[in-house]
Design a protein around this motif. Structure first.
Motif, short mmCIF file in Angstrom:
data_model
loop_
_atom_site.label_atom_id
_atom_site.label_comp_id
_atom_site.label_asym_id
_atom_site.label_seq_id
_atom_site.Cartn_x
_atom_site.Cartn_y
_atom_site.Cartn_z
N GLN A 1 -3.49 5.22 -3.90
CA GLN A 1 -3.43 3.75 -3.96
C GLN A 1 -2.53 3.17 -2.88
O GLN A 1 -2.60 1.98 -2.58
CB GLN A 1 -2.92 3.31 -5.34
N ALA A 2 -1.66 4.00 -2.29
CA ALA A 2 -0.79 3.52 -1.22
C ALA A 2 -1.53 3.41 0.11
O ALA A 2 -1.13 2.64 0.98
CB ALA A 2 0.41 4.44 -1.06
N VAL A 3 -2.58 4.18 0.27
CA VAL A 3 -3.27 4.21 1.56
C VAL A 3 -4.69 3.66 1.51
O VAL A 3 -5.23 3.27 2.54
CB VAL A 3 -3.29 5.65 2.13
N LEU A 4 -5.30 3.62 0.33
CA LEU A 4 -6.65 3.10 0.19
C LEU A 4 -6.60 1.65 -0.28
O LEU A 4 -6.22 1.37 -1.41
CB LEU A 4 -7.46 3.94 -0.81
N HIS A 5 -6.94 0.74 0.62
CA HIS A 5 -6.98 -0.69 0.31
C HIS A 5 -8.44 -1.12 0.18
O HIS A 5 -9.32 -0.55 0.82
CB HIS A 5 -6.31 -1.48 1.43
N ARG A 6 -8.68 -2.11 -0.62
CA ARG A 6 -10.05 -2.53 -0.89
C ARG A 6 -10.25 -3.99 -0.47
O ARG A 6 -9.61 -4.88 -1.01
CB ARG A 6 -10.40 -2.32 -2.35
N LEU B 1 3.59 -0.96 -1.18
CA LEU B 1 5.04 -0.76 -1.29
C LEU B 1 5.43 -0.27 -2.68
O LEU B 1 6.34 0.55 -2.81
CB LEU B 1 5.77 -2.07 -0.95
N GLU B 2 4.75 -0.73 -3.70
CA GLU B 2 5.00 -0.21 -5.05
C GLU B 2 4.70 1.28 -5.11
O GLU B 2 5.46 2.07 -5.70
CB GLU B 2 4.12 -0.95 -6.06
N GLN B 3 3.60 1.69 -4.52
CA GLN B 3 3.21 3.10 -4.55
C GLN B 3 4.17 3.95 -3.70
O GLN B 3 4.43 5.10 -4.02
CB GLN B 3 1.78 3.25 -4.04
N ALA B 4 4.67 3.38 -2.62
CA ALA B 4 5.65 4.11 -1.80
C ALA B 4 6.93 4.37 -2.60
O ALA B 4 7.53 5.45 -2.50
CB ALA B 4 5.97 3.32 -0.54
N LYS B 5 7.34 3.40 -3.40
CA LYS B 5 8.52 3.61 -4.25
C LYS B 5 8.27 4.70 -5.29
O LYS B 5 9.13 5.54 -5.56
CB LYS B 5 8.89 2.30 -4.96
N SER C 1 11.41 7.54 1.54
CA SER C 1 11.77 6.29 2.20
C SER C 1 13.07 6.43 2.99
O SER C 1 13.22 5.84 4.07
CB SER C 1 11.89 5.15 1.18
N ALA C 2 14.02 7.22 2.47
CA ALA C 2 15.28 7.43 3.19
C ALA C 2 15.05 8.27 4.45
O ALA C 2 15.66 8.03 5.50
CB ALA C 2 16.29 8.11 2.28
N MET C 3 14.17 9.26 4.36
CA MET C 3 13.84 10.05 5.55
C MET C 3 13.17 9.18 6.61
O MET C 3 13.45 9.33 7.81
CB MET C 3 12.93 11.23 5.17
N MET C 4 12.30 8.26 6.18
CA MET C 4 11.64 7.38 7.12
C MET C 4 12.62 6.37 7.73
O MET C 4 12.49 6.00 8.91
CB MET C 4 10.47 6.64 6.45
N ALA C 5 13.61 5.92 6.94
CA ALA C 5 14.62 5.02 7.48
C ALA C 5 15.40 5.70 8.60
O ALA C 5 15.69 5.10 9.64
CB ALA C 5 15.56 4.58 6.36
N LYS C 6 15.73 6.95 8.39
CA LYS C 6 16.43 7.71 9.43
C LYS C 6 15.56 7.84 10.67
O LYS C 6 16.04 7.71 11.80
CB LYS C 6 16.81 9.10 8.89
#
Length: 251
Positions: free
Chosen positions: A183-188, A197-201, A224-229
């Motif tokens: 659901q984080a990558v498949l948009h309709r 963003l909800e699914q990323a959390k 998310s912390a790894m991506m922030a770095k």
């Protein structure tokens, strides 16, 4: 019922392999892998890529050092350098052009075409290799010293190394790294910013569990912390200047 077949099972088993047996990969296997790569989709049949198979031990050692001392470049029996290649396009086309007519191989669009072409071909190769019982790992580290890699391999203008790929029989396999929820990558019918963003959390907790298991409890950093770095540290800032010097991105 969820669809399933041998191809889907193979794709869903993919994991990067960083330890290899000394069993050689045959020339027939390599030809089959690259042949499968060539059947990937390509924009307007441009086929804007080339693959360099590096077998010389000294050359492999130098590439391993340039890629950040990644030992598996030397350990794997096959190391492939996947290059975006507009040199062949330009040179093959030249006899058919009107003298002094302008050409546009140096545009941003053609850089995108070549980079996408090489990525599609390489992924076909990865799947082909895994179907033969081999394992692979992509090596983006060859871009860290991209000018030196290009010189070492004798790459002409309008050719750049996008990534490397180790290929061989796995000596060990890492556990499968979980991916973002579907659901984080498949948009309709349009981009759903709130849901992604909800699914990323939600994915953060799954990634914490994976990291704890992988490191024996030493690390539980969420995705998310790894991506922030990652986005807060400059990486390979030489790429634009290098590509322009090689004849890309001029328009």
């Amino acid at each position: 019922m969820k669809p399933n077949n041998e191809t889907l099972e193979l794709l869903n088993r993919h994991g990067s392999v960083r330890q290899y047996k000394d069993t050689p990969v045959s020339e027939e296997q390599l030809a089959a892998i690259i042949g499968a790569a060539q059947m990937a989709s390509t924009s307007s049949n441009v086929q804007a890529y080339s693959v360099i198979s590096v077998t010389d031990p000294g050359l492999r050692s130098q590439l391993a050092a340039l890629a950040g001392n990644q030992a598996y470049i030397e350990q794997a029996p096959v190391f492939l350098v996947w290059c975006a290649d507009l040199y062949r396009l330009r040179e093959a086309s030249t006899p058919h052009l009107v003298a002094d007519s302008p050409t546009y191989e140096d545009t941003t669009e053609n850089l995108i075409v070549a980079t996408v072409d090489v990525a599609l071909a390489a992924q076909n190769a990865a799947v082909a290799a895994e179907s033969l019982g081999l394992g692979i790992v992509y090596i983006g580290g060859i871009r860290s010293k991209i000018a030196e890699v290009s010189e070492l391999l004798g790459l002409p203008d309008l050719v750049y190394p996008v990534f490397g790929m180790c290929v061989g029989y796995p000596a060990a396999r890492a556990g499968l790294r979980p991916r973002l929820p579907l659901q984080a990558v498949l948009h309709r019918n349009g981009y759903d910013a709130a849901t992604t963003l909800e699914q990323a959390k939600a994915y953060d907790e799954e990634s914490r569990v994976y990291m704890r298991e992988r490191t024996g409890g030493a690390n539980d950093t969420p995705w998310s912390a790894m991506m922030a770095k990652r986005i807060s540290e400059p990486a390979r800032m030489q790429m634009k200047d290098f590509l322009q010097a090689k004849g890309f991105l001029r328009r």
